[in-house]
Design a protein around this motif. Structure first.
Motif, PDB file in Angstrom:
ATOM      1  N   ALA A 335       0.836  -1.201   0.000  1.00 43.23           N
ATOM      2  CA  ALA A 335       0.000   0.000   0.000  1.00 43.23           C
ATOM      3  C   ALA A 335       0.872   1.253   0.000  1.00 43.23           C
ATOM      4  N   ALA A 336       1.950   1.193   0.808  1.00 43.18           N
ATOM      5  CA  ALA A 336       2.880   2.325   0.833  1.00 43.18           C
ATOM      6  C   ALA A 336       3.557   2.494  -0.525  1.00 43.18           C
ATOM      7  N   LEU A 337       3.917   1.347  -1.147  1.00 40.24           N
ATOM      8  CA  LEU A 337       4.551   1.387  -2.464  1.00 40.24           C
ATOM      9  C   LEU A 337       3.603   1.983  -3.501  1.00 40.24           C
ATOM     10  N   ALA A 338       2.343   1.567  -3.428  1.00 39.27           N
ATOM     11  CA  ALA A 338       1.341   2.110  -4.355  1.00 39.27           C
ATOM     12  C   ALA A 338       1.160   3.612  -4.132  1.00 39.27           C
ATOM     13  N   GLN A 339       1.210   4.014  -2.848  1.00 36.94           N
ATOM     14  CA  GLN A 339       1.070   5.429  -2.529  1.00 36.94           C
ATOM     15  C   GLN A 339       2.240   6.228  -3.100  1.00 36.94           C
ATOM     16  N   ILE A 340       3.450   5.629  -2.931  1.00 34.68           N
ATOM     17  CA  ILE A 340       4.652   6.291  -3.471  1.00 34.68           C
ATOM     18  C   ILE A 340       4.535   6.408  -4.984  1.00 34.68           C
ATOM     19  N   LYS A 341       4.094   5.322  -5.631  1.00 36.14           N
ATOM     20  CA  LYS A 341       3.967   5.324  -7.101  1.00 36.14           C
ATOM     21  C   LYS A 341       2.928   6.356  -7.543  1.00 36.14           C
ATOM     22  N   SER A 342       1.826   6.421  -6.783  1.00 34.40           N
ATOM     23  CA  SER A 342       0.788   7.390  -7.142  1.00 34.40           C
ATOM     24  C   SER A 342       1.287   8.820  -6.990  1.00 34.40           C
ATOM     25  N   THR A 343       2.263   8.990  -6.078  1.00 34.28           N
ATOM     26  CA  THR A 343       2.866  10.320  -5.919  1.00 34.28           C
ATOM     27  C   THR A 343       3.962  10.546  -6.957  1.00 34.28           C
ATOM     28  N   LEU A 344       4.751   9.468  -7.210  1.00 37.43           N
ATOM     29  CA  LEU A 344       5.914   9.583  -8.091  1.00 37.43           C
ATOM     30  C   LEU A 344       5.509   9.784  -9.549  1.00 37.43           C
ATOM     31  N   ASP A 345       4.521   9.042 -10.012  1.00 38.01           N
ATOM     32  CA  ASP A 345       4.129   9.115 -11.430  1.00 38.01           C
ATOM     33  C   ASP A 345       3.770  10.537 -11.860  1.00 38.01           C
ATOM     34  N   PRO A 346       2.903  11.243 -11.095  1.00 41.16           N
ATOM     35  CA  PRO A 346       2.611  12.621 -11.503  1.00 41.16           C
ATOM     36  C   PRO A 346       3.847  13.526 -11.460  1.00 41.16           C
ATOM     37  N   LEU A 347       4.723  13.294 -10.437  1.00 45.72           N
ATOM     38  CA  LEU A 347       5.938  14.104 -10.347  1.00 45.72           C
ATOM     39  C   LEU A 347       6.834  13.873 -11.563  1.00 45.72           C
ATOM     40  N   GLU A 348       7.004  12.599 -11.943  1.00 49.49           N
ATOM     41  CA  GLU A 348       7.842  12.287 -13.105  1.00 49.49           C
ATOM     42  C   GLU A 348       7.240  12.878 -14.386  1.00 49.49           C
ATOM     43  N   LYS A 349       5.892  12.826 -14.451  1.00 50.55           N
ATOM     44  CA  LYS A 349       5.242  13.412 -15.623  1.00 50.55           C
ATOM     45  C   LYS A 349       5.471  14.926 -15.649  1.00 50.55           C
ATOM     46  N   GLN A 350       5.311  15.567 -14.460  1.00 55.70           N
ATOM     47  CA  GLN A 350       5.570  17.008 -14.381  1.00 55.70           C
ATOM     48  C   GLN A 350       7.022  17.309 -14.744  1.00 55.70           C
ATOM     49  N   LEU A 351       7.946  16.460 -14.219  1.00 53.08           N
ATOM     50  CA  LEU A 351       9.367  16.660 -14.503  1.00 53.08           C
ATOM     51  C   LEU A 351       9.633  16.519 -16.005  1.00 53.08           C
ATOM     52  N   ALA A 352       9.016  15.501 -16.620  1.00 54.32           N
ATOM     53  CA  ALA A 352       9.191  15.302 -18.064  1.00 54.32           C
ATOM     54  C   ALA A 352       8.641  16.498 -18.838  1.00 54.32           C
ATOM     55  N   ASP A 353       7.465  16.993 -18.379  1.00 56.57           N
ATOM     56  CA  ASP A 353       6.879  18.163 -19.054  1.00 56.57           C
ATOM     57  C   ASP A 353       7.788  19.376 -18.915  1.00 56.57           C
ATOM     58  N   VAL A 354       8.305  19.559 -17.676  1.00 64.63           N
ATOM     59  CA  VAL A 354       9.197  20.712 -17.446  1.00 64.63           C
ATOM     60  C   VAL A 354      10.451  20.584 -18.285  1.00 64.63           C
ATOM     61  N   ARG A 355      11.016  19.390 -18.333  1.00 65.51           N
ATOM     62  CA  ARG A 355      12.228  19.175 -19.136  1.00 65.51           C
ATOM     63  C   ARG A 355      11.951  19.371 -20.618  1.00 65.51           C
ATOM     64  N   ALA A 356      10.739  19.005 -21.043  1.00 71.13           N
ATOM     65  CA  ALA A 356      10.378  19.234 -22.443  1.00 71.13           C
ATOM     66  C   ALA A 356      10.329  20.738 -22.723  1.00 71.13           C
ATOM     67  N   ARG A 357       9.758  21.494 -21.736  1.00 70.23           N
ATOM     68  CA  ARG A 357       9.726  22.939 -21.910  1.00 70.23           C
ATOM     69  C   ARG A 357      11.139  23.506 -21.905  1.00 70.23           C
TER      70      ARG A 357
END
Length: 441
Positions: A335-357
């Motif tokens: 459950a903690a791992l899923a919580q981390i993933k649910s937090t990490l995935d949006p962050l990585e997506k934001q990071l990818a978007d920022v890096r694309a910009r």
């Protein structure tokens, strides 16, 4: 040629320097466009790294739980193999003991069955004796009860006779009292009738009192008659009970005598069977004494095998228990791992978007940097051409001076070497041509 190059470079230098100044001035602005995205990237990168670190630790924790389960299951499986080997050894020993126990065990079993048979007969005889004793006691109690009841009935007959006698006396006395009251009433009525008119009021009260007394006497006489009738009925009922109760006592006494005979017979049978049981028990114990050592060995081996089988069942249950325990322990971790993933995935997506910009912005910056680099190269090239031209001139002036000195020396030598003048002139001519060729055009 050098003077022309210097002139061209000198003329071009302000232009290229102006271009360099322009693009250099534009570069910070272009770079500044990237700064917010860079700052956001740094922030997101820290958050992503933090989440990835937590993810790594959580995955390591989950892996440790899985490894713990694997170690536990492996240990249990090894224990299962070891226990099965031990059970096989014990089973072999038990087979050998069973062979030794066979003959004495069967003999002891036969004696045990014989003991059980005679013991069962003794139990039945004791049950029969107990039943006979209870029947005897019951019939004795019935005789005692009937005799006691008869005594009570006789006591009740005496009491009923006494009650009838008293009721007769009471009736006789109430009859006499009624006759006296009726006579007094008749006298009062006569006195009222005979009294003068002025005395009649005074004679009325005695008459009323006489009537009241006569009524009371009559009521009492009626009650006495009723009581006598009731007492006589009770007397007859009690006498009927006495007649009924007296008859069965003799029959019950006869049954009591039969029960006493049955008890005596049952006691004799019990004593006989008790002797038989004692003998059968001795024979069984003697046979069991021979079989006992082998039976004890057999029982000990059975206990050891049962204990090993219990342990075996526990070890065989370990994989299932380990699965359940892992599921229970890993549930919060997952459950903690899923919580981390649910937090990490949006962050990585934001990071990818920022890096694309950033990448898009950096194209502009790199283009501007390329312009600056090209402008720098152009300025440097222009300055280098200018410097190279100047250096060429300086080198040529120095070389001219050297050549002029050489010409003077050569002329001096010509003067000394007149006979050799023509060759020297030729040499001077060549050097002069070389010198002239080196002069700027």
């Amino acid at each position: 040629m050098s003077k022309k190059s210097i002139a061209e470079a000198t003329a071009a230098l302000p232009g290229v320097e102006a271009v360099l100044a322009k693009v250099s001035g534009e570069l910070p602005g272009a770079e500044k466009i990237v700064e917010p995205a860079k700052a956001q990237e740094a922030q997101l990168l820290g958050q992503v790294e933090e989440q990835k670190k937590a993810q790594g630790m959580t995955e390591a924790e989950l892996k440790a739980l899985e490894q713990e389960k694997a170690n536990r299951v492996a240990a249990a499986q090894k224990a299962v193999t070891d226990i099965n080997n031990q059970i096989a050894v014990l089973a072999k020993q038990r087979t050998e003991v069973n062979a030794k126990l066979d003959a004495p065990g069967k003999a002891a079993q036969a004696k045990k069955e014989a003991l059980a048979k005679v013991d069962g007969e003794l139990s039945a005889a004791k049950t029969a004796l107990e039943a006979a004793t209870k029947a005897e006691a019951k019939r004795a109690a019935e005789v005692k009860e009937k005799e006691a009841a008869l005594v009570k009935i006789n006591e009740r007959i005496a009491a009923a006779d006494k009650a009838v006698q008293l009721a007769k006396v009471a009736k006789e006395e109430s009859g006499k009292a009624l006759s006296a009251a009726q006579a007094a009433l008749a006298a009062a009525e006569k006195a009222l009738a005979d009294a003068p008119a002025e005395q009649k009021a005074g004679a009325q009260k005695p008459l009323d009192d006489a009537k009241t007394a006569a009524g009371a006497a009559q009521k009492k006489a009626a009650e006495a008659s009723t009581q006598l009738a009731t007492a006589e009925q009770v007397q007859q009922a009690v006498k009927g009970e006495a007649a009924t109760a007296a008859g069965p006592i003799d029959a019950i006494k006869k049954l009591l005598a039969e029960s006493q005979g049955a008890v005596k017979q049952s006691k004799a049978q019990v004593e006989k069977l008790e002797k038989a049981v004692t003998q059968a028990k001795g024979e069984f114990e003697a046979a069991e004494k021979i079989a006992a050592p082998f039976r004890n060995q057999q029982q000990n081996l059975n206990n050891l095998i049962a204990a090993q089988q219990k342990t075996l069942a526990e070890k065989q249950a370990v994989p299932g228990e380990a699965d359940k325990e892992l599921a229970a322990k890993s549930q919060p971790v997952q459950a903690a791992l899923a919580q981390i993933k649910s937090t990490l995935d949006p962050l990585e997506k934001q990071l990818a978007d920022v890096r694309a910009r950033i990448a898009e912005h950096m194209k502009i910056v790199e283009a501007k940097r390329l312009e600056v680099s090209k402008a720098n190269i152009e300025v440097d090239g222009t300055k280098k051409r200018q410097a190279d031209g100047q250096k060429t001139i300086e080198n040529s002036i120095k070389e001219i001076a050297d050549k002029e000195k050489a010409v003077v020396e050569i002329k001096a030598e010509l003067a000394k070497l007149d006979p050799q003048l023509p060759p020297q002139r030729e040499k001077v001519k060549q050097m002069t041509e070389q010198y002239l060729a080196m002069l700027p055009k």
